[in-house]
Motif scaffolding. Structure first.
Motif, short mmCIF file in Angstrom:
data_model
loop_
_atom_site.label_atom_id
_atom_site.label_comp_id
_atom_site.label_asym_id
_atom_site.label_seq_id
_atom_site.Cartn_x
_atom_site.Cartn_y
_atom_site.Cartn_z
N THR A 1 0.85 -1.20 0.00
CA THR A 1 0.00 0.00 0.00
C THR A 1 0.88 1.25 0.00
OG1 THR A 1 -0.13 -0.03 2.42
CG2 THR A 1 -1.92 -1.10 1.22
N ARG A 2 0.28 2.35 -0.40
CA ARG A 2 0.99 3.62 -0.40
C ARG A 2 0.07 4.74 0.05
NH1 ARG A 2 1.71 5.15 -6.80
NH2 ARG A 2 -0.49 5.24 -7.29
N GLU A 3 0.67 5.78 0.60
CA GLU A 3 -0.03 7.01 0.94
C GLU A 3 0.32 8.05 -0.11
OE1 GLU A 3 -0.13 6.74 5.79
OE2 GLU A 3 1.55 7.75 4.84
N VAL A 4 -0.69 8.75 -0.61
CA VAL A 4 -0.48 9.70 -1.69
C VAL A 4 -0.65 11.12 -1.18
CG1 VAL A 4 -1.22 10.39 -4.00
CG2 VAL A 4 -1.29 7.98 -3.35
N TYR A 5 0.25 11.98 -1.61
CA TYR A 5 0.26 13.38 -1.19
C TYR A 5 0.37 14.27 -2.42
CZ TYR A 5 1.42 11.29 3.28
OH TYR A 5 1.38 10.53 4.41
N GLN A 6 0.18 15.57 -2.21
CA GLN A 6 0.32 16.55 -3.28
C GLN A 6 1.18 17.69 -2.75
OE1 GLN A 6 -2.90 19.45 -4.68
NE2 GLN A 6 -3.05 17.76 -6.14
N ILE A 7 2.07 18.19 -3.59
CA ILE A 7 2.82 19.39 -3.23
C ILE A 7 2.63 20.43 -4.33
CG2 ILE A 7 4.52 18.25 -1.75
CD1 ILE A 7 6.54 18.40 -4.05
N TRP A 8 2.59 21.68 -3.91
CA TRP A 8 2.56 22.82 -4.83
C TRP A 8 3.86 23.57 -4.58
CZ3 TRP A 8 -2.89 25.45 -4.21
CH2 TRP A 8 -3.88 24.50 -4.41
N PHE A 9 4.52 24.02 -5.64
CA PHE A 9 5.82 24.66 -5.48
C PHE A 9 6.09 25.62 -6.63
CE2 PHE A 9 6.09 20.56 -7.48
CZ PHE A 9 6.92 20.75 -8.56
N ASP A 10 7.17 26.35 -6.51
CA ASP A 10 7.53 27.37 -7.49
C ASP A 10 7.71 26.78 -8.88
OD1 ASP A 10 9.88 29.05 -8.92
OD2 ASP A 10 8.66 30.36 -7.62
N LYS A 11 7.26 27.52 -9.88
CA LYS A 11 7.29 27.05 -11.27
C LYS A 11 8.70 26.87 -11.82
CE LYS A 11 6.83 31.73 -13.11
NZ LYS A 11 8.24 31.89 -13.40
N ASP A 12 9.70 27.45 -11.18
CA ASP A 12 11.07 27.37 -11.69
C ASP A 12 11.85 26.18 -11.14
OD1 ASP A 12 10.73 29.68 -13.21
OD2 ASP A 12 11.25 30.97 -11.52
N ILE A 13 11.26 25.41 -10.23
CA ILE A 13 11.96 24.26 -9.66
C ILE A 13 11.87 23.09 -10.63
CG2 ILE A 13 11.97 22.59 -7.77
CD1 ILE A 13 10.85 24.82 -5.97
N GLU A 14 13.01 22.48 -10.92
CA GLU A 14 13.07 21.34 -11.84
C GLU A 14 12.81 20.03 -11.08
OE1 GLU A 14 13.40 21.19 -15.19
OE2 GLU A 14 13.22 23.37 -15.13
N LEU A 15 11.58 19.60 -11.08
CA LEU A 15 11.19 18.34 -10.46
C LEU A 15 10.50 17.51 -11.53
CD1 LEU A 15 10.98 16.73 -7.79
CD2 LEU A 15 8.72 17.74 -7.48
N LYS A 16 10.89 16.24 -11.63
CA LYS A 16 10.35 15.37 -12.69
C LYS A 16 9.91 14.04 -12.12
CE LYS A 16 13.39 17.44 -16.08
NZ LYS A 16 14.58 17.29 -16.89
N GLN A 17 9.05 13.39 -12.85
CA GLN A 17 8.60 12.04 -12.49
C GLN A 17 9.81 11.14 -12.31
OE1 GLN A 17 6.18 10.22 -15.49
NE2 GLN A 17 5.62 8.51 -14.18
N GLY A 18 9.79 10.33 -11.26
CA GLY A 18 10.88 9.40 -11.00
C GLY A 18 11.90 9.92 -10.00
#
Length: 110
Positions: free
Chosen positions: A53-70
């Motif tokens: 099982t997993r717990e799912v969360y959401q984050i909102w952050f600055d548009k200039d941050i380089e975050l990618k799937q994986g």
């Protein structure tokens, strides 16, 4: 109110890096400190691979941050896998030019 006022949770990012002289990758060291709005996505545990099982969360952050799937996000020493990332430039037909940001769905296996 500017959305940045809600970015109060500290996080770091771990990205995949090549292991020298191999064709493998590993997660590197944590990088810069960023800030986000962090919240539970559904509040329900979800089934995940072979009975886990997993717990799912959401984050909102600055548009200039380089975050990618994986990638891996670290919040309060807990590692979360990044499932998806979305740019939010508009919202329901309203121009959100003053509140451009990204959203990511992240999870931890329990």
């Amino acid at each position: 109110m500017a959305i940045e006022n809600f970015f109060t949770t500290r996080f770091t990012i771990k990205g995949l890096e090549d292991i020298e002289e191999t064709d493998k990758e590993e997660f590197g060291e944590e990088s810069n400190i960023y800030y986000c709005y962090f919240r539970v996505f559904s509040g329900e545990l979800e089934s995940f691979f072979d009975g886990g099982t997993r717990e799912v969360y959401q984050i909102w952050f600055d548009k200039d941050i380089e975050l990618k799937q994986g990638m891996v996000v670290v919040i309060d020493s807990v590692e979360y896998q990044v499932s998806s990332v979305k740019n939010n430039d508009t919202m329901v037909g309203r121009n959100m030019s003053g509140n451009k940001h990204k959203k990511a769905i992240i999870y931890k296996v329990v």
